[in-house]
Design a protein around this motif. Structure first.
Motif, PDB file in Angstrom:
ATOM      1  N   GLN A  16       0.816  -1.214   0.000  1.00 55.13           N
ATOM      2  CA  GLN A  16       0.000   0.000   0.000  1.00 55.13           C
ATOM      3  C   GLN A  16       0.851   1.265   0.000  1.00 55.13           C
ATOM      4  OE1 GLN A  16      -3.125   0.255  -0.640  1.00 55.13           O
ATOM      5  NE2 GLN A  16      -3.533  -1.937  -0.682  1.00 55.13           N
ATOM      6  N   LEU A  17       2.061   1.182   0.565  1.00 58.73           N
ATOM      7  CA  LEU A  17       2.970   2.327   0.466  1.00 58.73           C
ATOM      8  C   LEU A  17       3.303   2.593  -0.997  1.00 58.73           C
ATOM      9  CD1 LEU A  17       5.288   1.594   3.516  1.00 58.73           C
ATOM     10  CD2 LEU A  17       3.900   3.658   3.191  1.00 58.73           C
ATOM     11  N   ARG A  18       3.549   1.535  -1.745  1.00 64.19           N
ATOM     12  CA  ARG A  18       3.794   1.686  -3.190  1.00 64.19           C
ATOM     13  C   ARG A  18       2.545   2.222  -3.892  1.00 64.19           C
ATOM     14  NH1 ARG A  18       8.601   2.080  -2.617  1.00 64.19           N
ATOM     15  NH2 ARG A  18      10.097   0.389  -2.882  1.00 64.19           N
ATOM     16  N   ALA A  19       1.395   1.673  -3.543  1.00 61.55           N
ATOM     17  CA  ALA A  19       0.156   2.119  -4.185  1.00 61.55           C
ATOM     18  C   ALA A  19      -0.134   3.587  -3.867  1.00 61.55           C
ATOM     19  CB  ALA A  19      -1.015   1.241  -3.744  1.00 61.55           C
ATOM     20  N   ALA A  20       0.326   4.032  -2.681  1.00 59.28           N
ATOM     21  CA  ALA A  20       0.090   5.420  -2.272  1.00 59.28           C
ATOM     22  C   ALA A  20       1.134   6.363  -2.854  1.00 59.28           C
ATOM     23  CB  ALA A  20       0.078   5.519  -0.746  1.00 59.28           C
ATOM     24  N   TYR A  95      14.798   5.813   9.553  1.00 50.33           N
ATOM     25  CA  TYR A  95      13.606   5.868   8.697  1.00 50.33           C
ATOM     26  C   TYR A  95      13.065   7.276   8.564  1.00 50.33           C
ATOM     27  CZ  TYR A  95      11.123   5.992  13.192  1.00 50.33           C
ATOM     28  OH  TYR A  95      10.698   6.335  14.452  1.00 50.33           O
ATOM     29  N   ASP A  96      12.306   7.491   7.508  1.00 49.68           N
ATOM     30  CA  ASP A  96      11.464   8.686   7.375  1.00 49.68           C
ATOM     31  C   ASP A  96      10.054   8.369   7.854  1.00 49.68           C
ATOM     32  OD1 ASP A  96      13.402  10.402   6.008  1.00 49.68           O
ATOM     33  OD2 ASP A  96      13.172   8.987   4.352  1.00 49.68           O
ATOM     34  N   GLY A  97       9.633   7.129   7.580  1.00 47.53           N
ATOM     35  CA  GLY A  97       8.313   6.685   8.020  1.00 47.53           C
ATOM     36  C   GLY A  97       8.433   5.289   8.625  1.00 47.53           C
ATOM     37  N   LEU A  98       7.655   5.043   9.681  1.00 42.37           N
ATOM     38  CA  LEU A  98       7.724   3.755  10.376  1.00 42.37           C
ATOM     39  C   LEU A  98       6.332   3.144  10.452  1.00 42.37           C
ATOM     40  CD1 LEU A  98       9.208   1.664  12.249  1.00 42.37           C
ATOM     41  CD2 LEU A  98       8.594   3.160  14.171  1.00 42.37           C
ATOM     42  N   VAL A  99       6.232   1.849  10.136  1.00 45.40           N
ATOM     43  CA  VAL A  99       4.979   1.119  10.265  1.00 45.40           C
ATOM     44  C   VAL A  99       5.158   0.030  11.315  1.00 45.40           C
ATOM     45  CG1 VAL A  99       3.221  -0.260   9.094  1.00 45.40           C
ATOM     46  CG2 VAL A  99       4.463   1.514   7.822  1.00 45.40           C
ATOM     47  N   VAL A 268       2.951   4.936  12.052  1.00 50.15           N
ATOM     48  CA  VAL A 268       1.596   4.368  12.017  1.00 50.15           C
ATOM     49  C   VAL A 268       1.639   2.923  12.516  1.00 50.15           C
ATOM     50  CG1 VAL A 268       0.761   5.811  10.115  1.00 50.15           C
ATOM     51  CG2 VAL A 268       1.871   3.615   9.628  1.00 50.15           C
ATOM     52  N   ALA A 269       0.484   2.422  12.922  1.00 51.67           N
ATOM     53  CA  ALA A 269       0.373   1.015  13.315  1.00 51.67           C
ATOM     54  C   ALA A 269      -0.691   0.353  12.453  1.00 51.67           C
ATOM     55  CB  ALA A 269       0.017   0.882  14.788  1.00 51.67           C
ATOM     56  N   VAL A 270      -0.451  -0.886  12.065  1.00 50.42           N
ATOM     57  CA  VAL A 270      -1.397  -1.629  11.224  1.00 50.42           C
ATOM     58  C   VAL A 270      -1.570  -3.054  11.744  1.00 50.42           C
ATOM     59  CG1 VAL A 270      -0.770  -0.284   9.162  1.00 50.42           C
ATOM     60  CG2 VAL A 270       0.376  -2.461   9.615  1.00 50.42           C
ATOM     61  N   GLY A 271      -2.641  -3.685  11.292  1.00 50.69           N
ATOM     62  CA  GLY A 271      -2.893  -5.074  11.670  1.00 50.69           C
ATOM     63  C   GLY A 271      -3.464  -5.179  13.075  1.00 50.69           C
ATOM     64  N   ASP A 272      -3.372  -6.369  13.665  1.00 47.78           N
ATOM     65  CA  ASP A 272      -4.074  -6.572  14.936  1.00 47.78           C
ATOM     66  C   ASP A 272      -3.350  -5.987  16.136  1.00 47.78           C
ATOM     67  OD1 ASP A 272      -2.152  -8.533  14.809  1.00 47.78           O
ATOM     68  OD2 ASP A 272      -3.572 -10.212  14.767  1.00 47.78           O
ATOM     69  N   VAL A 273      -2.155  -5.405  15.919  1.00 46.91           N
ATOM     70  CA  VAL A 273      -1.491  -4.717  17.032  1.00 46.91           C
ATOM     71  C   VAL A 273      -2.031  -3.290  17.195  1.00 46.91           C
ATOM     72  CG1 VAL A 273       0.485  -3.622  15.844  1.00 46.91           C
ATOM     73  CG2 VAL A 273       0.771  -4.561  18.157  1.00 46.91           C
ATOM     74  N   ALA A 274      -2.721  -2.785  16.178  1.00 47.80           N
ATOM     75  CA  ALA A 274      -3.214  -1.403  16.217  1.00 47.80           C
ATOM     76  C   ALA A 274      -4.517  -1.321  17.010  1.00 47.80           C
ATOM     77  CB  ALA A 274      -3.446  -0.891  14.797  1.00 47.80           C
ATOM     78  N   LYS A 299      -4.039  -0.018   4.087  1.00 49.41           N
ATOM     79  CA  LYS A 299      -4.429   0.931   3.040  1.00 49.41           C
ATOM     80  C   LYS A 299      -4.583   2.335   3.627  1.00 49.41           C
ATOM     81  CE  LYS A 299      -6.958  -0.248  -0.599  1.00 49.41           C
ATOM     82  NZ  LYS A 299      -8.091  -0.667  -1.425  1.00 49.41           N
ATOM     83  N   HIS A 300      -5.271   2.413   4.742  1.00 48.59           N
ATOM     84  CA  HIS A 300      -5.519   3.717   5.358  1.00 48.59           C
ATOM     85  C   HIS A 300      -4.220   4.333   5.896  1.00 48.59           C
ATOM     86  CE1 HIS A 300      -8.506   6.543   6.912  1.00 48.59           C
ATOM     87  NE2 HIS A 300      -7.752   6.651   8.000  1.00 48.59           N
ATOM     88  N   ALA A 301      -3.414   3.499   6.562  1.00 52.32           N
ATOM     89  CA  ALA A 301      -2.175   4.000   7.169  1.00 52.32           C
ATOM     90  C   ALA A 301      -1.170   4.434   6.103  1.00 52.32           C
ATOM     91  CB  ALA A 301      -1.556   2.920   8.055  1.00 52.32           C
ATOM     92  N   ALA A 302      -1.104   3.702   4.998  1.00 49.23           N
ATOM     93  CA  ALA A 302      -0.158   4.055   3.939  1.00 49.23           C
ATOM     94  C   ALA A 302      -0.534   5.395   3.324  1.00 49.23           C
ATOM     95  CB  ALA A 302      -0.132   2.962   2.868  1.00 49.23           C
TER      96      ALA A 302
END
Lengths: 403, 62
Positions: A16-20, A95-99, A268-274, A299-302
């Motif tokens: 999704q980072l690529r898609a964004a 990093y510049d961005g961390l997920v 940002v945080a994604v998946g079931d840890v968020a 998708k939303h976080a990216a």
């Protein structure tokens, strides 16, 4: 970009980072040795021997061909002020961005007794080990915990020919938390008809045996003979690597409605840890362990990260996914849309009856907040027809909120 | 664009129907039907459908 966690959430985040529109470097760090794979079959097809272990890997997308995968490596510390992650091999990633996509691990029972013979089902390695044990002739199995995984494992064990399968749970019905009493009762009857035994309303006090488990001791002193114990008693968020940054990691990683962590637009945080608020419901931040959540959050976080890095703040609508879950057990399926747990005190049969194929609706006042089907494919399809109606419902007002 | 669904893997979850309703549908018995040669304008939604398939049974061939 650094993505910590190489399961489905980490993979979807990279995609999704690529898609964004992010064209810079992406590194994904994961402690398992495998590329991201699909977990639902672990407790079903993989355990039953119907799916090869290597058939679970996700098909890589061309857009992520240049992503660097640091597998078999764990993040041990995050220094968010310095935008740096320390790994267990001694290296550091800036990093510049961390997920944050580190997911959950199974909770373990802290009871006295032997360790050998006790299993969980979260990883490929877990499923392989349990399958080897369940296929031993005459094996006696006790499943501790009557939730999704526990019920699925019990059903799979019966299908494998295991004749003694007992599920233990302190609650009076299986899956009563997510489903409520009406469906949980129907579920119990179906499992019992197919040979699963239950010890409900009782906790596990300990394990018997020398080096290896031979029995499970219940709260009232009863001993269930057991060669194999499966612990399916919930999960714990993998958040220790984020300690020391002043974040709320009390139950997963707290995020805002754009999945940003600790007020930092670059994390940002994604998946079931968020643990995120869902604008569709009451605004209370919750973790959601459903299969659809890694893709939805990624998708939303990216988009949120990409907008920040491009200097385009404030363009994004708040996150408002429609949760969905399913569970396959024996010859039936549970299929859910919406948030049934919010309407668990007002459950109405919408179609069929609980002894056959049934579809029930969960309500807050007259508002439908979730539907769950129990039975064959046809009733699951009927549930899907309520999806559009659930999407149309206005957001629940926040009860007792001060804002 | 050619869409291939591995019907040995498909378990009729229907997630693809929500993602790409112009390509995927369910019959009254809850079994999957799909268009195998959809218009290329639908590529984004077909990719979404492939992503959300719990069995990862959907493949796009060019």
């Amino acid at each position: 970009m650094v993505v910590v966690g190489a399961s489905m959430a980490g993979l979807r985040a990279a995609e999704q980072l690529r898609a964004a529109g992010w064209t810079g470097a992406v590194t994904v760090v994961g402690d398992e040795p495998h590329m991201p794979y699909n977990r639902p079959p672990l407790s079903k097809e993989v355990l039953a021997g119907k799916a090869a272990f290597d058939s679970l890997a996700f098909t890589p997308k061309g857009s992520t061909a240049d992503v660097e995968w640091r597998l078999g490596t764990k993040a041990v510390a995050a220094r968010l002020d310095e935008r740096a992650i320390d790994l267990d091999d001694g290296s550091t990633l800036s990093y510049d961005g961390l997920v944050a996509a580190t997911g959950m691990r199974p909770r373990r029972l802290r009871c006295p007794g032997p360790q050998t013979g006790r299993h969980t089902v979260r990883t490929l390695t877990d499923a392989r080990g349990l399958r080897d044990e369940l296929t031993r002739p005459g094996v006696r199995v006790v499943v501790v915990g009557a939730g999704f995984i526990g019920c699925e494992v019990a059903a799979t064990a019966v299908a494998l020919g295991v004749t003694e399968v007992t599920v233990v749970d302190p609650l009076p019905l299986p899956m009563v938390g997510p489903l409520g009493e009406l469906l949980a009762g129907a579920l119990l009857r179906r499992h019992e008809e197919r040979g699963v035994r239950f010890a409900l309303g009782t906790a596990v006090a300990g394990f018997e045996g020398g080096d290896r488990v031979t029995g499970v001791v219940l709260g009232d002193g009863t001993v269930l003979p057991a060669d194999v114990v499966v612990e399916s008693v919930g999960s714990v968020a993998n958040v220790e690597w984020l300690d020391g940054n002043g974040l709320d990691v009390g139950d997963g990683v707290l995020t805002d409605e754009w999945l940003r962590v600790g007020g930092r637009a670059e994390v940002v945080a994604v998946g079931d840890v968020a643990r995120f608020p869902n604008a569709r419901y009451d605004g209370v931040p919750r973790r959601v362990e459903h299969w659809s959540i890694p893709a939805d959050t990624a998708k939303h976080a990216a988009k949120s990260l990409a907008a920040h890095l491009a200097g385009r703040e404030g363009e994004l609508a708040p996150f408002a996914p429609l949760p969905t879950f399913w569970s396959d057990q024996h010859d039936f399926r549970l299929q859910s849309f919406g948030a049934p747990v919010l309407g668990i005190d007002d459950v109405r049969v919408l179609d069929g009856d609980p002894d056959g194929d049934v579809l029930v609706g969960y309500h807050v006042g007259e508002r439908l907040v979730g539907v769950v089907a129990l039975g064959g494919h046809a009733v699951a399809t009927k549930a899907a027809r309520y999806r559009a109606e659930l999407l149309k419902q206005p957001a629940l007002t926040v009860q007792g909120a001060s804002k | 664009m050619k869409v291939v669904v591995d019907m040995n893997k498909c378990q009729d979850h229907g997630q693809c129907v929500f993602a790409a309703p112009d390509v995927f549908s369910m019959d009254d018995d809850g079994h999957l039907l799909y268009v195998s040669d959809p218009d290329d304008a639908l590529r984004d939604e077909v990719e979404e459908a492939a992503d959300v398939c719990p069995l990862q049974a959907i493949r796009i061939e060019d």
